[in-house]
Write an enzyme that holds these catalytic residues in place. Structure first.
Site, PDB file in Angstrom:
ATOM      1  N   GLY A  73       0.778  -1.237   0.000  1.00  0.00           N
ATOM      2  CA  GLY A  73       0.000   0.000   0.000  1.00  0.00           C
ATOM      3  C   GLY A  73       0.806   1.280   0.000  1.00  0.00           C
ATOM      4  O   GLY A  73       0.231   2.362  -0.098  1.00  0.00           O
ATOM      5  N   GLY A 128       4.622  -4.007  -3.181  1.00  0.00           N
ATOM      6  CA  GLY A 128       4.844  -4.330  -4.587  1.00  0.00           C
ATOM      7  C   GLY A 128       5.091  -3.050  -5.376  1.00  0.00           C
ATOM      8  O   GLY A 128       6.159  -2.842  -5.938  1.00  0.00           O
ATOM      9  N   CYS A 163     -12.126  -3.246 -28.121  1.00  0.00           N
ATOM     10  CA  CYS A 163     -13.481  -2.770 -28.398  1.00  0.00           C
ATOM     11  C   CYS A 163     -14.188  -2.426 -27.093  1.00  0.00           C
ATOM     12  O   CYS A 163     -15.219  -3.013 -26.743  1.00  0.00           O
ATOM     13  CB  CYS A 163     -14.250  -3.810 -29.189  1.00  0.00           C
TER      14      CYS A 163
HETATM   15  C1  LIG Z   1      -1.692  -6.259  -3.449  1.00  0.00           C
HETATM   16  C2  LIG Z   1      -1.153  -6.661  -2.140  1.00  0.00           C
HETATM   17  C3  LIG Z   1       0.114  -6.229  -1.731  1.00  0.00           C
HETATM   18  C4  LIG Z   1       0.949  -5.279  -2.537  1.00  0.00           C
HETATM   19  O1  LIG Z   1       0.356  -4.042  -2.660  1.00  0.00           O
HETATM   20  P1  LIG Z   1       1.126  -2.819  -3.325  1.00  0.00           P
HETATM   21  O2  LIG Z   1       0.124  -1.748  -3.358  1.00  0.00           O
HETATM   22  O3  LIG Z   1       1.558  -3.262  -4.669  1.00  0.00           O
HETATM   23  O4  LIG Z   1       2.306  -2.526  -2.458  1.00  0.00           O
HETATM   24  C5  LIG Z   1       0.591  -6.706  -0.538  1.00  0.00           C
HETATM   25  N1  LIG Z   1      -0.129  -7.550   0.220  1.00  0.00           N
HETATM   26  C6  LIG Z   1      -1.351  -7.983  -0.134  1.00  0.00           C
HETATM   27  C7  LIG Z   1      -2.079  -8.904   0.753  1.00  0.00           C
HETATM   28  C8  LIG Z   1      -1.909  -7.544  -1.315  1.00  0.00           C
HETATM   29  O5  LIG Z   1      -3.134  -7.950  -1.675  1.00  0.00           O
END
Ligand SMILES: *Cc1c(COP(=O)(O)O)cnc(C)c1O
Length: 422
Positions: free
Chosen positions: A232, A276, A343
């Protein structure tokens, strides 16, 4: 825009001779440097671990680079677990944060000694059955703070409306039960943000978890050994936004650590993340070529990619910075919709965007596409997803995923059988 594109117009023009557009480009050096910054910021804690969220960029080359920088992985499916294994990520550094998980996937994670993060109270029993009557030595639970956590942003929504995690009373009971069942090591996880740029938000989340650790110790007699702050952490997709200062987040969390955990005798506590987006997002670009221009009620530029390669703008109106190679300093004299070939009218990489005058053949760079980009791709409309190219630290290029072929797309069809059908 959180990053500088690493190639000049002539370098990019040369690259597309070897790798025709569209493709994703990733910058190994920038990924490594960012990961080092992230790790350094959190080295003020006794133990720190980043589990890279594989879903953000599920390519084994990228995972291997991150593993080399000390990362583990956060997985939510069997293929992601297998990919992490293939990339050589240490088993104990893989956390399985899944939900609505089939028994066979828990079994795989257990057999590979990955950390299992349970999403519900009832999953204790489910896991036990899946493992033939035993529980792993280490268990983590995902906490959903409900209305306790305010100010969550629109992508993730309100915690009390989210399908994830256990309530406060459930989680305390869950630790008590697992302890009685002989589980030895415990973690606590939450994820209540998506693409959040405010450092204070994460400090507040850590405070919430630290206080819960104290409560769990008092009420369940369980000592939490690691806290996983989830993902996040956001990135500045828009030019006017500012990148999150990792040091500021780490220092803020450290202050809460000292204030809440030290007096409770809960030091040392490991700090984990499952980020991520900030790990690869700013260091990946979708490179596409302008192949059409259209003048109707609006000015359109049609490109050789589409939302099957990058669905964030179409799916949730996400902003991605767009630049035109070689025209970085040209005046933004036009207003375009940059559109793909699907489309679906939401297939627009940019809507009513001021940009320099674009000619057919211009190379269009879509920024901050290194996380949740290629990974979210799909095959609707028979679209073949593009490949991925890695720029190595020495400036050389390596194709780390080829583009899809029609054979790939048809691989699940029974083309022989259908010849004699009807
Ligand atoms: C998607 C997700 C992440 C990674 O989120 P980012 O916004 O890409 O950092 C980490 N943990 C869980 C459980 C997720 O669903």
């Amino acid at each position: 825009m959180s990053s500088n594109f690493p190639l000049s117009d002539s370098q990019l023009s040369n690259l597309v001779k070897d790798f025709p557009t569209p493709f994703y480009l990733y910058d190994e050096k920038a990924i490594r440097e960012n990961m080092k910054r992230f790790t350094k910021a959190f080295s003020i804690f006794p133990v720190f671990c980043e589990h890279f969220a594989v879903k953000a960029c599920p390519n084994p080359y990228i995972l291997k680079i991150l593993a080399d920088e000390g990362c583990g992985a956060d997985c939510s499916s069997l293929p992601e677990l297998i990919l992490s294994d293939l990339a050589g990520i240490k088993r104990e550094k893989v956390i399985f944060t899944s939900n609505e998980t089939p028994a066979s996937e828990y079994k795989y994670a257990f057999d590979h000694r990955n950390i299992i993060n349970l999403d519900d109270f009832t999953h204790i029993e489910f896991l036990k059955n899946a493992l033939g009557g035993e529980l792993p030595e280490t268990i983590c639970f995902r906490y959903n703070p409900g209305s306790e956590k305010q100010g969550c942003n629109s992508i993730i929504g309100k915690p009390e409306e989210a399908k994830y995690g256990l309530t406060r009373s459930q989680i305390i009971e869950a630790y008590r039960i697992c302890k009685a069942e002989g589980v030895k090591h415990f973690g606590l996880h939450t994820m209540v943000a998506s693409n959040e740029l405010n450092p204070a938000f994460f400090v507040d989340t850590a405070k919430l978890l630290f206080e819960l650790c104290v409560e769990i110790k008092e009420k369940a007699g369980v000592r939490i050994e690691f806290v996983d702050l989830g993902g996040g952490l956001g990135i500045p997709y828009r030019p006017e936004q500012k990148a999150v200062d990792y040091d500021e987040v780490a220092r803020g969390i450290r202050a809460e650590y000292d204030r809440v955990l030290l007096p409770a005798g809960l030091d040392p506590l490991e700090i984990h993340w499952e980020c991520g987006r900030p790990i690869t997002g700013p260091y990946g670009w979708l490179i596409t070529t302008a192949i059409h221009e259209k003048h109707t009620y609006r000015e359109y530029i049609g490109v050789d990619s589409c939302m099957a390669d990058l669905m964030r703008p179409g799916m949730y109106g996400a902003y991605h910075e767009v630049t035109v190679s070689g025209k970085e300093d040209a005046p933004k004299s036009e207003v375009y919709d940059i559109v793909g070939s699907l489309c679906e009218n939401c297939d627009k990489f940019a809507v009513q965007r001021p940009l320099p005058k674009i000619e057919r053949g211009d190379l269009i760079i879509i920024h901050d596409a290194g996380a949740h980009g290629r990974a979210m791709g799909f095959n609707y409309n028979g679209k073949l997803r593009c490949g991925e190219v890695l720029m190595r630290e020495d400036g050389s290029f390596k194709e780390i995923r080829r583009r899809e072929t029609i054979e790939d797309l048809f691989a699940t069809l029974d083309l022989d059988g259908v010849k004699n059908f009807i």
